[in-house]
Design a protein around this motif. Structure first.
Motif, PDB file in Angstrom:
ATOM      1  N   ASN A 231       0.808  -1.288   0.099  1.00 39.65           N
ATOM      2  CA  ASN A 231       0.011  -0.194  -0.080  1.00 39.65           C
ATOM      3  C   ASN A 231       0.657   1.430  -0.067  1.00 39.65           C
ATOM      4  OD1 ASN A 231      -2.452  -1.618   0.029  1.00 39.65           O
ATOM      5  ND2 ASN A 231      -2.560  -1.353   2.183  1.00 39.65           N
ATOM      6  N   GLU A 232       1.811   1.201   0.671  1.00 40.14           N
ATOM      7  CA  GLU A 232       2.721   2.509   0.923  1.00 40.14           C
ATOM      8  C   GLU A 232       3.542   2.579  -0.421  1.00 40.14           C
ATOM      9  OE1 GLU A 232       5.607   2.722   4.239  1.00 40.14           O
ATOM     10  OE2 GLU A 232       4.047   2.147   5.636  1.00 40.14           O
ATOM     11  N   MET A 233       3.839   1.394  -1.304  1.00 41.83           N
ATOM     12  CA  MET A 233       4.579   1.695  -2.656  1.00 41.83           C
ATOM     13  C   MET A 233       3.514   2.116  -3.542  1.00 41.83           C
ATOM     14  SD  MET A 233       7.756   0.690  -2.250  1.00 41.83           S
ATOM     15  CE  MET A 233       8.467   0.190  -3.915  1.00 41.83           C
ATOM     16  N   ASN A 234       2.279   1.706  -3.816  1.00 41.09           N
ATOM     17  CA  ASN A 234       1.399   1.884  -4.616  1.00 41.09           C
ATOM     18  C   ASN A 234       0.795   3.338  -4.356  1.00 41.09           C
ATOM     19  OD1 ASN A 234       1.122  -0.605  -5.363  1.00 41.09           O
ATOM     20  ND2 ASN A 234      -0.493  -1.088  -4.517  1.00 41.09           N
ATOM     21  N   ALA A 235       1.178   4.076  -3.243  1.00 46.09           N
ATOM     22  CA  ALA A 235       0.835   5.418  -3.192  1.00 46.09           C
ATOM     23  C   ALA A 235       1.592   6.298  -3.865  1.00 46.09           C
ATOM     24  CB  ALA A 235       0.645   5.818  -1.637  1.00 46.09           C
ATOM     25  N   HIS A 236       2.781   5.853  -4.514  1.00 42.60           N
ATOM     26  CA  HIS A 236       3.781   6.509  -5.050  1.00 42.60           C
ATOM     27  C   HIS A 236       3.912   6.270  -6.464  1.00 42.60           C
ATOM     28  CE1 HIS A 236       5.374   8.784  -1.386  1.00 42.60           C
ATOM     29  NE2 HIS A 236       5.314   7.607  -0.955  1.00 42.60           N
ATOM     30  N   LEU A 237       2.960   5.523  -7.323  1.00 44.89           N
ATOM     31  CA  LEU A 237       3.226   5.020  -8.510  1.00 44.89           C
ATOM     32  C   LEU A 237       3.216   6.216  -9.449  1.00 44.89           C
ATOM     33  CD1 LEU A 237       0.569   1.969  -8.497  1.00 44.89           C
ATOM     34  CD2 LEU A 237       3.119   1.891  -8.716  1.00 44.89           C
ATOM     35  N   GLY A 238       4.282   6.031 -10.214  1.00 48.11           N
ATOM     36  CA  GLY A 238       4.294   7.193 -11.263  1.00 48.11           C
ATOM     37  C   GLY A 238       4.544   8.431 -11.044  1.00 48.11           C
ATOM     38  N   SER A 239       5.353   8.694  -9.899  1.00 47.31           N
ATOM     39  CA  SER A 239       5.348  10.133  -9.138  1.00 47.31           C
ATOM     40  C   SER A 239       6.934  10.680  -9.209  1.00 47.31           C
ATOM     41  CB  SER A 239       4.833  10.264  -7.938  1.00 47.31           C
ATOM     42  OG  SER A 239       5.336   9.055  -6.896  1.00 47.31           O
ATOM     43  N   PHE A 240       7.803   9.728  -9.478  1.00 49.82           N
ATOM     44  CA  PHE A 240       9.094  10.144  -9.132  1.00 49.82           C
ATOM     45  C   PHE A 240       9.967  10.480 -10.437  1.00 49.82           C
ATOM     46  CE2 PHE A 240       8.330   7.841  -5.308  1.00 49.82           C
ATOM     47  CZ  PHE A 240       9.349   8.421  -4.416  1.00 49.82           C
ATOM     48  N   ASP A 241      10.618  11.721 -10.200  1.00 45.85           N
ATOM     49  CA  ASP A 241      11.456  12.111 -11.254  1.00 45.85           C
ATOM     50  C   ASP A 241      12.746  11.344 -11.392  1.00 45.85           C
ATOM     51  OD1 ASP A 241      10.318  14.781 -11.865  1.00 45.85           O
ATOM     52  OD2 ASP A 241      10.212  15.034  -9.822  1.00 45.85           O
ATOM     53  N   PHE A 242      13.272  10.950 -10.245  1.00 41.43           N
ATOM     54  CA  PHE A 242      14.574  10.252 -10.105  1.00 41.43           C
ATOM     55  C   PHE A 242      14.779   9.415  -8.891  1.00 41.43           C
ATOM     56  CE2 PHE A 242      18.873  10.275  -8.813  1.00 41.43           C
ATOM     57  CZ  PHE A 242      19.668   9.772 -10.109  1.00 41.43           C
ATOM     58  N   ILE A 243      15.149   8.082  -9.071  1.00 44.70           N
ATOM     59  CA  ILE A 243      15.357   7.337  -7.845  1.00 44.70           C
ATOM     60  C   ILE A 243      17.028   6.826  -8.248  1.00 44.70           C
ATOM     61  CG2 ILE A 243      14.646   5.034  -6.942  1.00 44.70           C
ATOM     62  CD1 ILE A 243      12.097   5.428  -8.184  1.00 44.70           C
ATOM     63  N   ILE A 244      17.434   6.769  -7.069  1.00 41.35           N
ATOM     64  CA  ILE A 244      19.015   6.277  -7.035  1.00 41.35           C
ATOM     65  C   ILE A 244      19.024   5.095  -6.306  1.00 41.35           C
ATOM     66  CG2 ILE A 244      19.696   7.757  -5.221  1.00 41.35           C
ATOM     67  CD1 ILE A 244      22.448   7.863  -6.297  1.00 41.35           C
ATOM     68  N   ASP A 245      19.403   3.801  -6.770  1.00 40.78           N
ATOM     69  CA  ASP A 245      19.209   2.651  -6.154  1.00 40.78           C
ATOM     70  C   ASP A 245      20.811   2.287  -5.625  1.00 40.78           C
ATOM     71  OD1 ASP A 245      19.033  -0.055  -5.500  1.00 40.78           O
ATOM     72  OD2 ASP A 245      17.880  -0.407  -6.852  1.00 40.78           O
ATOM     73  N   CYS A 246      20.774   2.238  -4.354  1.00 40.20           N
ATOM     74  CA  CYS A 246      22.203   1.950  -3.577  1.00 40.20           C
ATOM     75  C   CYS A 246      22.309   0.603  -3.060  1.00 40.20           C
ATOM     76  CB  CYS A 246      22.130   2.832  -2.491  1.00 40.20           C
ATOM     77  SG  CYS A 246      22.147   4.859  -2.881  1.00 40.20           S
ATOM     78  N   VAL A 247      21.376  -0.225  -3.525  1.00 44.47           N
ATOM     79  CA  VAL A 247      21.584  -1.676  -2.921  1.00 44.47           C
ATOM     80  C   VAL A 247      22.313  -2.514  -3.524  1.00 44.47           C
ATOM     81  CG1 VAL A 247      19.911  -3.591  -2.200  1.00 44.47           C
ATOM     82  CG2 VAL A 247      19.084  -1.318  -1.770  1.00 44.47           C
ATOM     83  N   SER A 248      23.319  -3.335  -2.815  1.00 44.75           N
ATOM     84  CA  SER A 248      24.255  -4.362  -3.374  1.00 44.75           C
ATOM     85  C   SER A 248      23.825  -5.643  -3.425  1.00 44.75           C
ATOM     86  CB  SER A 248      25.582  -4.065  -2.704  1.00 44.75           C
ATOM     87  OG  SER A 248      25.942  -2.981  -3.234  1.00 44.75           O
ATOM     88  N   ALA A 249      22.518  -6.052  -2.655  1.00 50.61           N
ATOM     89  CA  ALA A 249      21.827  -7.435  -2.534  1.00 50.61           C
ATOM     90  C   ALA A 249      20.827  -7.558  -3.918  1.00 50.61           C
ATOM     91  CB  ALA A 249      21.351  -7.366  -1.186  1.00 50.61           C
ATOM     92  N   HIS A 251      17.345  -7.714  -5.537  1.00 45.93           N
ATOM     93  CA  HIS A 251      16.341  -7.164  -5.118  1.00 45.93           C
ATOM     94  C   HIS A 251      15.346  -7.032  -6.495  1.00 45.93           C
ATOM     95  CE1 HIS A 251      19.032  -3.655  -5.960  1.00 45.93           C
ATOM     96  NE2 HIS A 251      17.914  -3.106  -6.079  1.00 45.93           N
ATOM     97  N   ASP A 252      14.319  -6.452  -6.328  1.00 43.42           N
ATOM     98  CA  ASP A 252      13.326  -6.415  -7.564  1.00 43.42           C
ATOM     99  C   ASP A 252      13.353  -4.940  -7.893  1.00 43.42           C
ATOM    100  OD1 ASP A 252      11.462  -6.464  -9.464  1.00 43.42           O
ATOM    101  OD2 ASP A 252       9.829  -7.056  -8.359  1.00 43.42           O
ATOM    102  N   ILE A 253      13.976  -4.683  -8.933  1.00 42.17           N
ATOM    103  CA  ILE A 253      13.998  -3.041  -9.190  1.00 42.17           C
ATOM    104  C   ILE A 253      12.863  -2.643 -10.068  1.00 42.17           C
ATOM    105  CG2 ILE A 253      16.510  -3.090  -9.470  1.00 42.17           C
ATOM    106  CD1 ILE A 253      16.378  -3.145 -12.271  1.00 42.17           C
ATOM    107  N   ASN A 254      12.078  -3.732 -10.700  1.00 43.86           N
ATOM    108  CA  ASN A 254      10.772  -3.447 -11.320  1.00 43.86           C
ATOM    109  C   ASN A 254       9.865  -2.550 -10.446  1.00 43.86           C
ATOM    110  OD1 ASN A 254      11.252  -4.918 -14.044  1.00 43.86           O
ATOM    111  ND2 ASN A 254      11.684  -6.620 -12.540  1.00 43.86           N
ATOM    112  N   ILE A 255      10.016  -2.950  -9.112  1.00 41.20           N
ATOM    113  CA  ILE A 255       8.768  -2.139  -8.392  1.00 41.20           C
ATOM    114  C   ILE A 255       9.169  -0.556  -8.368  1.00 41.20           C
ATOM    115  CG2 ILE A 255       8.548  -4.278  -7.042  1.00 41.20           C
ATOM    116  CD1 ILE A 255       9.790  -3.019  -4.764  1.00 41.20           C
ATOM    117  N   TYR A 256      10.394  -0.340  -8.242  1.00 47.01           N
ATOM    118  CA  TYR A 256      10.885   0.913  -8.336  1.00 47.01           C
ATOM    119  C   TYR A 256      10.811   1.569  -9.720  1.00 47.01           C
ATOM    120  CZ  TYR A 256      12.933  -0.447  -3.963  1.00 47.01           C
ATOM    121  OH  TYR A 256      12.788  -1.139  -2.621  1.00 47.01           O
ATOM    122  N   LEU A 257      10.882   0.788 -10.664  1.00 48.97           N
ATOM    123  CA  LEU A 257      10.677   1.654 -12.306  1.00 48.97           C
ATOM    124  C   LEU A 257       9.283   1.718 -12.353  1.00 48.97           C
ATOM    125  CD1 LEU A 257      12.887  -0.852 -14.393  1.00 48.97           C
ATOM    126  CD2 LEU A 257      13.292   1.320 -14.258  1.00 48.97           C
TER     127      LEU A 257
END
Length: 350
Positions: A231-249, A251-257
């Protein structure tokens, strides 16, 4: 040639131990630096343990170096004895190819010479030794000036964690009012929060750990989203100009795309060991951009340090003595540090 002392590993299963070797005398273009502080990067651990299958032993890690100039060559013009100085992830390049000419030495066509575990053109078949040492000698073109107002120990991680996150934020033109997401709160993530906030963005941290919320807001986040909460993730769908992914493990990057606006950008700066699956639909719908970034050139790194001086930005660190470094590596694997270990190099002289 001056004798040097360091901590080195001699095999993938070896712990870091005291190691003696020789640094070169400064050439006409070289700066010799007494190392005061050196940050501990996750890349150090990967390399010392040969996890990237390219380590040359003995290995002296360390590429987040801050110190004081002790000698300069006859043609050096930017530094004098007694100056504060810093060295990051590179100590040389061809300095002639198109990429080097455009101040992108990290992409040198002949191969950047990294601060450790790289071929050393000054030795016959040797390789570079890094900052877990009492001194380093580097071409003036790859030595950086340190703003006088910054805490020196907390400045050291800027030479890798700082430039790694500053460069893509600057490259993609983040400005006041942009909505920026930061994935992961560790050595890279905490610097990304500080820079995005300083650039005037609205900053959202994505984390799997609810306990990090207060710290994230202290570091510059306006909001914290628990990435496991649909629910928290869905509240932000289609709203970001830029995301920087700092995770080295993994993980699913599609949810951030899926959180990006049309023409929004997701930049990877973490380095997971295994490939990350990407759905074509995550990119096609919304004309999203997926990209990566590798540290920054020398000119941009100096720009970053000057920006930090102007905005009083440094890393959050835990200071350690050199003989604690093996324990620090074990803790690093557990993400048990806020947010960067820094070695006090006077402990090496003990």
């Amino acid at each position: 040639m001056p004798s040097a002392i360091a901590y080195a590993s001699k095999s993938p299963t070896d712990t870091l131990k005291p190691f003696n070797f020789e640094r070169r005398d400064p050439t006409a273009r070289d700066v010799e630096i007494e190392i005061l502080f050196c940050g501990v990067c996750h890349s150090d651990l990967h390399t010392a343990r040969n996890e990237w299958q390219n380590t040359v032993y003995p290995c002296v890690p360390g590429h987040e170096i801050v110190g004081r100039v002790t000698r300069v060559g006859s043609h050096v013009s930017k530094f004098k004895v007694g100056d504060l100085a810093a060295v990051g992830c590179m100590v040389d390049s061809c300095q002639e190819c198109p990429n080097c000419s455009q101040h992108m030495e990290q992409f040198c066509e002949k191969g950047a010479i990294f601060t450790y575990n790289a071929p050393d053109k000054h030795t016959d078949g040797g390789h570079t030794f890094g900052g877990y040492s009492n001194s380093v000698t580097v071409d003036e073109a790859f030595v950086l000036s340190v703003p006088e107002n910054l805490d020196l120990a907390a400045t050291a991680p800027l030479l890798c964690a700082g430039i790694t996150t500053y460069s893509p934020i600057k490259r993609w033109g983040i400005k006041k009012g942009d909505k920026v997401g930061v994935v992961g709160l560790g050595g890279l993530g905490h610097m990304a929060l500080k820079f995005a906030h300083a650039f005037g963005a609205k900053v959202v941290l994505f984390t799997t750990s609810p306990g990090k919320a207060d710290d994230a807001k202290r570091l510059g986040a306006d909001e914290v989203v628990i990435s496991k909460n649909e629910n928290e993730m869905n509240a932000h769908l289609g709203s970001f100009d830029f995301i920087i992914d700092c995770v080295s493990a993994e993980h699913d990057i599609n949810i951030y795309l899926n959180l990006l606006k049309i023409d929004g950008t997701l930049t990877l700066v973490g380095a997971p060991e295994k490939p990350l699956p990407v759905s074509s639909f995550s990119l096609i719908f919304g004309r999203k951009i997926l990209t990566g970034s590798l540290i920054g050139g020398i000119k941009e790194t100096q720009e970053m340090l000057d920006f930090c001086g102007e905005h009083n930005i440094t890393s959050d660190i835990e200071m350690i003595d050199i003989d604690y470094v093996n324990t620090a590596y074990d803790r690093l694997l557990k993400s048990d540090v806020k947010y960067r270990f820094v070695i006090d190099m006077k402990s090496l002289r003990k």
